[in-house]
Design a protein around this motif. Structure first.
Motif, PDB file in Angstrom:
ATOM      1  N   ALA A   1       4.193   9.096 -14.987  1.00  0.00           N
ATOM      2  CA  ALA A   1       4.634   9.671 -13.563  1.00  0.00           C
ATOM      3  C   ALA A   1       4.036  10.901 -13.335  1.00  0.00           C
ATOM      4  O   ALA A   1       3.742  10.998 -12.049  1.00  0.00           O
ATOM      5  N   ARG A   2       4.197  11.889 -14.373  1.00  0.00           N
ATOM      6  CA  ARG A   2       3.475  13.274 -14.133  1.00  0.00           C
ATOM      7  C   ARG A   2       2.044  12.798 -13.683  1.00  0.00           C
ATOM      8  O   ARG A   2       1.385  13.670 -12.909  1.00  0.00           O
ATOM      9  N   LEU A   3       1.153  12.167 -14.283  1.00  0.00           N
ATOM     10  CA  LEU A   3      -0.077  11.799 -14.168  1.00  0.00           C
ATOM     11  C   LEU A   3      -0.592  10.959 -13.011  1.00  0.00           C
ATOM     12  O   LEU A   3      -1.679  10.898 -12.813  1.00  0.00           O
TER      13      LEU A   3
ATOM     14  N   GLU B   1     -11.855  10.791 -16.493  1.00  0.00           N
ATOM     15  CA  GLU B   1     -11.465  10.849 -17.848  1.00  0.00           C
ATOM     16  C   GLU B   1     -11.035  12.277 -18.212  1.00  0.00           C
ATOM     17  O   GLU B   1     -10.005  12.586 -18.889  1.00  0.00           O
ATOM     18  N   THR B   2     -12.051  13.103 -17.840  1.00  0.00           N
ATOM     19  CA  THR B   2     -11.846  14.571 -18.230  1.00  0.00           C
ATOM     20  C   THR B   2     -10.752  15.218 -17.546  1.00  0.00           C
ATOM     21  O   THR B   2      -9.669  15.968 -18.116  1.00  0.00           O
ATOM     22  N   ARG B   3     -10.464  15.039 -16.350  1.00  0.00           N
ATOM     23  CA  ARG B   3      -9.263  15.397 -15.481  1.00  0.00           C
ATOM     24  C   ARG B   3      -7.971  14.892 -16.216  1.00  0.00           C
ATOM     25  O   ARG B   3      -6.949  15.747 -16.332  1.00  0.00           O
TER      26      ARG B   3
ATOM     27  N   THR C   1      -7.511  13.863 -19.331  1.00  0.00           N
ATOM     28  CA  THR C   1      -7.060  14.326 -20.505  1.00  0.00           C
ATOM     29  C   THR C   1      -6.686  15.891 -20.259  1.00  0.00           C
ATOM     30  O   THR C   1      -5.545  16.313 -21.064  1.00  0.00           O
ATOM     31  N   MET C   2      -7.262  16.452 -19.458  1.00  0.00           N
ATOM     32  CA  MET C   2      -6.920  17.885 -19.103  1.00  0.00           C
ATOM     33  C   MET C   2      -5.301  17.776 -18.703  1.00  0.00           C
ATOM     34  O   MET C   2      -4.522  18.730 -19.140  1.00  0.00           O
ATOM     35  N   GLU C   3      -4.920  17.105 -17.574  1.00  0.00           N
ATOM     36  CA  GLU C   3      -3.803  17.122 -17.088  1.00  0.00           C
ATOM     37  C   GLU C   3      -2.854  16.417 -18.164  1.00  0.00           C
ATOM     38  O   GLU C   3      -1.472  17.176 -18.355  1.00  0.00           O
ATOM     39  N   MET C   4      -3.081  15.752 -19.116  1.00  0.00           N
ATOM     40  CA  MET C   4      -2.313  15.326 -20.249  1.00  0.00           C
ATOM     41  C   MET C   4      -1.744  16.391 -21.084  1.00  0.00           C
ATOM     42  O   MET C   4      -0.842  16.588 -21.424  1.00  0.00           O
ATOM     43  N   LEU C   5      -2.994  17.181 -21.465  1.00  0.00           N
ATOM     44  CA  LEU C   5      -2.729  18.401 -22.412  1.00  0.00           C
ATOM     45  C   LEU C   5      -1.799  19.156 -21.730  1.00  0.00           C
ATOM     46  O   LEU C   5      -0.876  19.955 -22.419  1.00  0.00           O
ATOM     47  N   HIS C   6      -1.893  19.797 -20.553  1.00  0.00           N
ATOM     48  CA  HIS C   6      -1.208  20.535 -19.793  1.00  0.00           C
ATOM     49  C   HIS C   6       0.220  20.129 -19.631  1.00  0.00           C
ATOM     50  O   HIS C   6       1.199  20.924 -19.985  1.00  0.00           O
TER      51      HIS C   6
END
Length: 234
Positions: free
Chosen positions: A44-46, A20-22, A24-29
């Motif tokens: 698609a990005r995530l 979940e942390t990963r 969330t981090m990738e979504m914010l980036h």
């Protein structure tokens, strides 16, 4: 409930929290990098389902990390709030710390296992699993009188992994004295298959892979001891 069940459930909960942390981090980036990114493009990005993307995005909005605005083309644009920028930096720093912590633990454990193998005269080692852990094991092997004779990975699409041969089937590996499991995707499954093919006494694995086995290894000699034969300390 047994302590083993409690441990397994705790590890499973920790794995879910890490995932979940990963995400969330990738979504914010991703949002920070492209405000006009659609939810479908974000999914698609995530590399996650569209419904899951929507759920994470809504949670980020509720937490005050992301804001949404409608564009003239009647679409939505997402952008980070000041709190979102701070959270992105915090999650990234924590992720990097955990990555370095993984490398440190993996290096120490592989170094110990390969050192014990060399001391026991088990100098021809095969690796199962081609990934970061195998790369670390290859580096550690250079510090000992150990030759990595090959790497096996059932998903292999090439015939070389770094400077050694890569095969899909462990039975195609050159002659070896010892197998070191480096499969971080399904270490338990790999252990069970390899134990059936070569016997458990031919296998070693870093403790961080959390492989469950009815056999324990006692001391630097790597002697295999049946757990039922262990005496209760007086």
């Amino acid at each position: 409930m047994s302590s083993e069940q409690t441990l397994d459930e705790g590890e499973s909960t920790a794995d879910c929290a890490d995932n979940e942390t990963r995400i969330t981090m990738e979504m914010l980036h991703a949002v920070d990098g492209e405000e006009s990114l659609s939810q479908r493009g974000l999914a698609a990005r995530l590399n996650i389902a569209l419904g899951l993307t929507n759920a994470y995005l809504k949670r980020c909005v509720r937490m005050g990390l992301v804001k949404v605005r409608r564009t003239p083309s009647n679409r939505y644009a997402y952008y980070l709030t000041p709190k979102g920028f701070g959270e992105k930096s915090r999650l990234t720093a924590n992720y990097l710390f955990r990555s370095f912590d993984f490398y440190r633990k993996a290096r120490n454990q592989c170094d110990q296992l390969l050192g014990e193998a060399a001391d026991s005269g088990l100098c021809r080692v095969a690796l199962v699993g081609a990934g970061e852990l195998a790369e670390i094991a290859l580096l550690c092997a250079l510090q000992h009188e150990v030759e990595v004779v090959g790497v096996a990975d059932e998903g292999a699409t090439a015939n070389r992994f770094r400077h050694v041969d890569l095969v899909r089937d462990p039975t195609s590996l050159p002659a070896f004295d010892l197998i070191l499991i480096c499969d971080a995707k399904d270490p338990q499954g790999s252990f069970e298959k390899l134990a059936g093919q070569f016997g458990p006494d031919a296998i070693r694995a870093p403790g961080l892979l959390k492989i469950s086995s009815p056999l324990l290894r006692d001391g630097p000699t790597g002697e295999v001891v049946d757990i039922d034969s262990l005496e209760t300390p007086s």
